[in-house]
Motif scaffolding. Sequence first.
Motif, PDB file in Angstrom:
ATOM      1  N   ASP A   1       3.790   1.400  -1.312  1.00 42.92           N
ATOM      2  CA  ASP A   1       4.317   1.370  -2.671  1.00 42.92           C
ATOM      3  C   ASP A   1       3.414   2.231  -3.768  1.00 42.92           C
ATOM      4  O   ASP A   1       3.643   2.877  -4.419  1.00 42.92           O
ATOM      5  CB  ASP A   1       4.704   0.175  -3.420  1.00 42.92           C
ATOM      6  CG  ASP A   1       6.017  -0.512  -2.476  1.00 42.92           C
ATOM      7  OD1 ASP A   1       6.815   0.211  -1.961  1.00 42.92           O
ATOM      8  OD2 ASP A   1       6.223  -1.679  -2.629  1.00 42.92           O
ATOM      9  N   SER A   2       2.180   1.552  -3.581  1.00 44.29           N
ATOM     10  CA  SER A   2       1.121   2.135  -4.555  1.00 44.29           C
ATOM     11  C   SER A   2       0.706   3.588  -4.201  1.00 44.29           C
ATOM     12  O   SER A   2       0.162   4.204  -5.094  1.00 44.29           O
ATOM     13  CB  SER A   2      -0.228   1.427  -4.452  1.00 44.29           C
ATOM     14  OG  SER A   2      -0.710   1.498  -3.058  1.00 44.29           O
ATOM     15  N   HIS A   3       1.081   4.042  -3.243  1.00 43.76           N
ATOM     16  CA  HIS A   3       0.707   5.408  -2.839  1.00 43.76           C
ATOM     17  C   HIS A   3       2.113   6.480  -3.641  1.00 43.76           C
ATOM     18  O   HIS A   3       2.061   7.420  -3.241  1.00 43.76           O
ATOM     19  CB  HIS A   3       0.635   5.838  -1.441  1.00 43.76           C
ATOM     20  CG  HIS A   3      -0.513   5.712  -0.857  1.00 43.76           C
ATOM     21  ND1 HIS A   3      -1.296   4.163  -0.746  1.00 43.76           N
ATOM     22  CD2 HIS A   3      -1.638   6.458  -0.463  1.00 43.76           C
ATOM     23  CE1 HIS A   3      -2.646   4.563  -0.584  1.00 43.76           C
ATOM     24  NE2 HIS A   3      -2.805   5.805  -0.037  1.00 43.76           N
TER      25      HIS A   3
ATOM     26  N   SER B   1       0.714  -1.217  -0.137  1.00 44.79           N
ATOM     27  CA  SER B   1      -0.004   0.217   0.149  1.00 44.79           C
ATOM     28  C   SER B   1       0.941   1.230   0.149  1.00 44.79           C
ATOM     29  O   SER B   1       0.593   2.288  -0.816  1.00 44.79           O
ATOM     30  CB  SER B   1      -0.800  -0.187   1.293  1.00 44.79           C
ATOM     31  OG  SER B   1      -1.165   1.103   1.862  1.00 44.79           O
TER      32      SER B   1
END
Length: 407
Positions: free
Chosen positions: A218-220, A216
């Motif tokens: 990383d995805s931000h 999460s």
Amino acid sequence: MDVKHIKIHDYNYPLPDGRIAKFPLAQRDHSKLLIYRKGEISEDHFYNIANYLPEKALMIFNNTKVIQARLHFRKETGALIEVFLLEPYAPADYEQMFQSTSECSWLCLVGNLKKWKGQKQTLSREIDVKGTTVNLRVEYVGEHHTSHQVRFSWDNTDVNFAEILDAVGELPIPPYLNRETQESDKTTYQTVYSKIKGSVAAPTAGLHFTDNVLASVDSHGVDREEITLHVGAGTFKPVKSEEIGGHDMHSEFICVHRSTIEKLIQHGGHSIAVGTTSVRTLESLYYVGIKTSLDKSLTEEELHVGQWEPYDDSLPKLTSVESMQAILQYMDANNVNTIHFSTQIIIVPGYEYKIVNMLVTNFHQPQSTLLLLVSAFLHGDWKRIYDYALAHDFRFLSYGDSSLLIP
């Protein structure tokens, strides 16, 4: 303000034993998260931490792994001797130490020392290492500053010291948990990203992260880098002097890769530190940069950051980016891709943070150097956070809940 005159009793708060988390939650990322943002306090669950991180920020983790540093030997008289490994002595390098195949020496704390020390005898025990019987011997060599040098030897060159520790060592959980180490601690007292063996205590802010939380983050769009600081037993050393100037900080060993220095430069010399050990690494790195800006021929020993060095007004004033650039130039001059050094840095109110601008950390013991570090980060506003945490059922210390601090 002379920081050495800070009185430790000003950093006290009531911590009932019932508020100390004796065990972690079953799901580590379900712990509570206190968010302190520019003076406003709120709370959430840790698994939502990525929602509070700025895009394109750089988050830095300590990837050290806790070793099974506690060993027990019994004398013929029945007396139990405990040997607690602190740091490698010969070989002094952690990696080489764990690869040793017949003997090695450590600096240790020794429990029941007087029952052993006077007679200089070698203690031994038969141990089972992966189905092979090995005779492990331990010999007391002598005092070494505040610790003791102890030599280990064993009769099988197919077995290295890492395997011996895995076979008979006990994971050293914090003393304030007041309980025996359990099998579950071998998993729960390690971060999911731990890799490099050497710590005798976990970098506990990292214990809340799971693979899902990292995904999460990383995805931000948050960048991640890892450093290594091997946490010493001194992290639990109580401050016994009335003023902080009378407290001697322990040394800890650090390894930082070129990629981390380059990332710090790309991010304007700023970062989010996961845990106080990452803080100590990053802020020490700034002073290593100052040293290397003055002299490119320094040895690893000369890169050591002394306890009060950051408070020396005569040091050159560099930006955090200039400091990191000096380290890259030092690496180029010495043809290395990693920098190794030790630090005794103490961060107390009055300290100006150079690299860390957000901090993920647990709730620390009263009158501890870690609480002083947090107070320095929040310009003195630590008490409101701790009052809030106590009033809202937060769990404290290593296995407790977490906070995200944005001054």
